[in-house]
Enzyme design. Structure first.
Site, PDB file in Angstrom:
ATOM      1  N   HIS A 253       0.650  -1.075  -0.049  1.00  0.00           N
ATOM      2  CA  HIS A 253       0.014  -0.086   0.015  1.00  0.00           C
ATOM      3  C   HIS A 253       1.005   1.216  -0.099  1.00  0.00           C
ATOM      4  CE1 HIS A 253      -1.419   3.421   2.747  1.00  0.00           C
ATOM      5  NE2 HIS A 253      -2.319   3.447   1.692  1.00  0.00           N
ATOM      6  N   SER A 407     -21.318   9.273  -0.585  1.00  0.00           N
ATOM      7  CA  SER A 407     -20.060   8.711  -0.909  1.00  0.00           C
ATOM      8  C   SER A 407     -20.033   7.535  -1.922  1.00  0.00           C
ATOM      9  CB  SER A 407     -19.232   8.137   0.453  1.00  0.00           C
ATOM     10  OG  SER A 407     -20.086   7.149   0.893  1.00  0.00           O
TER      11      SER A 407
END
Length: 449
Positions: A253, A407
């Site tokens: 990540h 969202s």
């Protein structure tokens, strides 16, 4: 909108190679002849010293940092950018002629004249920049311009490297717009030969902070003065999570971001944040040393104290409290970097972005063909369950996005693997390879000394 396998949109610097799956090769075109895409931050690599951050940040990670914390998941994986999704457009697989490019998704009339250096650079990206080329040309030295180009170049560089390694599925490229201002580009490779799921996304957004967001920032020590209750901001970043299929190839990540707020008196506050961390299923000492050493070399260009400080910050942040273990073997993590100068911090972020491919791609190449047992695959699925737990319960950006009205859930959860597993009361045998990695996750090590 569920993401599916699609064509990779690339400029004339490269194209998705037919017959070779997702690999990339140099594209045709007279204007591309004799030209290669520059890596992120190709200019201005002089080492600098004395990077720091605001007083509120010097104690390490803080819970509940609100909008700034949401930008830890910027670029469509979580937080504000994902929460503010407007609509997305699917890009096509092959590069097109200059005339056809003028009709590409998100392309504006003022972008047609792309024969200058900026236009040529932009043809190397996965999609046209979020900001109009006319505006980028008008402010070439502005940090918002430089950071937008950096995140676009980083996205293209990482996607290119991943596609070359995978040789199977190609990236789908979704360009999205935010009605309040700005947008982004989400690139996803799914169910490939090597990668189960790889997402690399950028966001470039602007607008007005809510009063609640401003209050949260003030609680962290930022003195922000609004005018008529409004506080203009700009934010941009690149974020990625990559999940290989082979349990001996680690997950990675990374995200790097820039935030700027303009106060009522015209004063601008700014800061950078980001980091990169590795999550292996099984411990490989050589891999851990290589990953951390590469990040340390990037940090050491800008000060000898940066790597140890940001390494500890990473270990502390990616902590699954209810399990008493870290998500992975760490890396670096930082937020609110705002000194000694904008230029010096930007160069540091450049160095970190440039370190992503050399820190990670060799590990995937080394392990993606390793043999593995059903037991090892099961352990990978269980460790992915831990990854999901951290992202949903503790990651600041994900939590902010999930609790923001309107969202776009697909983008917030793009960081999650396709598959994961939870077993009741699972515990690995003592002295096993599975127990070995758990020991490291519970007690972080110093990998470079």
């Amino acid at each position: 909108m569920a993401l599916r396998l699609g064509g990779m949109r690339a400029g004339s610097c490269w194209r998705a190679a037919r017959g070779g799956g997702g690999g990339l090769s140099a594209g045709p075109g007279s204007r591309a002849a004799g030209r290669t895409c520059r890596p992120p931050g190709a200019a201005g690599r002089e080492p600098s010293r004395g990077l720091g951050h605001s007083p509120a940040a010097r104690g390490g990670p803080r819970p509940g940092t609100g909008l700034s914390g949401a930008l830890a998941g910027l670029a469509g994986l979580a937080g504000l950018a994902a929460a503010a999704f407007g609509h997305a457009e699917r890009a096509e697989a092959e590069p097109r002629s200059p005339a056809a490019r003028s009709r590409s998704p998100g392309r504006r009339q003022d972008d047609d004249d792309d024969d200058d250096e900026l236009g040529r650079r932009c043809r190397c990206f996965m999609a046209p920049p979020v900001t109009a080329l006319r505006e980028l040309r008008a402010r070439p030295g502005d940090m918002k311009t430089r950071m937008e180009l950096l995140v676009l170049e980083t996205q293209a560089q990482v996607c290119r490297a991943l596609a070359q390694v995978d040789g199977g599925a190609r990236f789908s490229v979704d360009r999205w717009e935010r009605k309040e201002g700005g947008g982004g580009i989400s690139c996803v490779l799914q169910d490939g030969h090597v990668f189960e799921k790889a997402g690399v996304s950028i966001s470039v957004v602007h607008g007005n902070l809510s009063e609640e967001a401003a209050k949260q920032m003030r609680s962290r020590g930022k003195n922000l003065k609004t005018k008529d209750g409004k506080l203009p901001f700009s934010a941009m970043g690149v974020s990625s999570v990559i999940h290989p299929k082979n349990p001996h190839a680690p997950t990675i990540h990374f995200n790097y971001r820039y935030f700027e707020v303009e106060e009522a008196d015209g004063n601008k506050q700014w800061w950078f944040g980001g980091g990169c961390d590795l999550t292996p299923t099984y411990l490989n000492q050589e891999d851990a040393v290589h990953f951390h050493r590469t990040l340390k070399e990037a940090c050491d260009q800008h000060g000898p104290d940066l790597y140890p400080k940001f390494k500890k910050w990473c270990d502390d942040y990616f902590f699954i409290v209810h399990r008493g273990e870290r998500r992975g073997i760490g890396g670096i993590f930082f937020d609110d970097l705002d000194s000694p100068s904008k230029e010096e911090v930007f160069r540091f972020v450049q160095s970190c972005a440039q370190a992503v491919v050399p820190s990670y791609i060799p590990l995937v190449k080394k392990h993606h063909n390793d043999s593995f047992t059903p037991q090892e695959k099961l352990w990978q699925q269980l460790r992915r369950g831990r990854y999901v737990e951290f992202n949903l319960l503790y990651d600041r950006g994900t939590k902010f996005g999930l609790f923001t009205p309107g969202s776009r859930i697909e983008s917030i959860l793009m960081s999650l693997p396709l598959t994961a597993r939870w077993e009741y009361m699972h515990s690995p045998p003592e002295n096993s390879k599975e127990a070995e990695i758990l020991e490291v996750l519970r007690h972080p090590r110093d990998w470079v000394h």
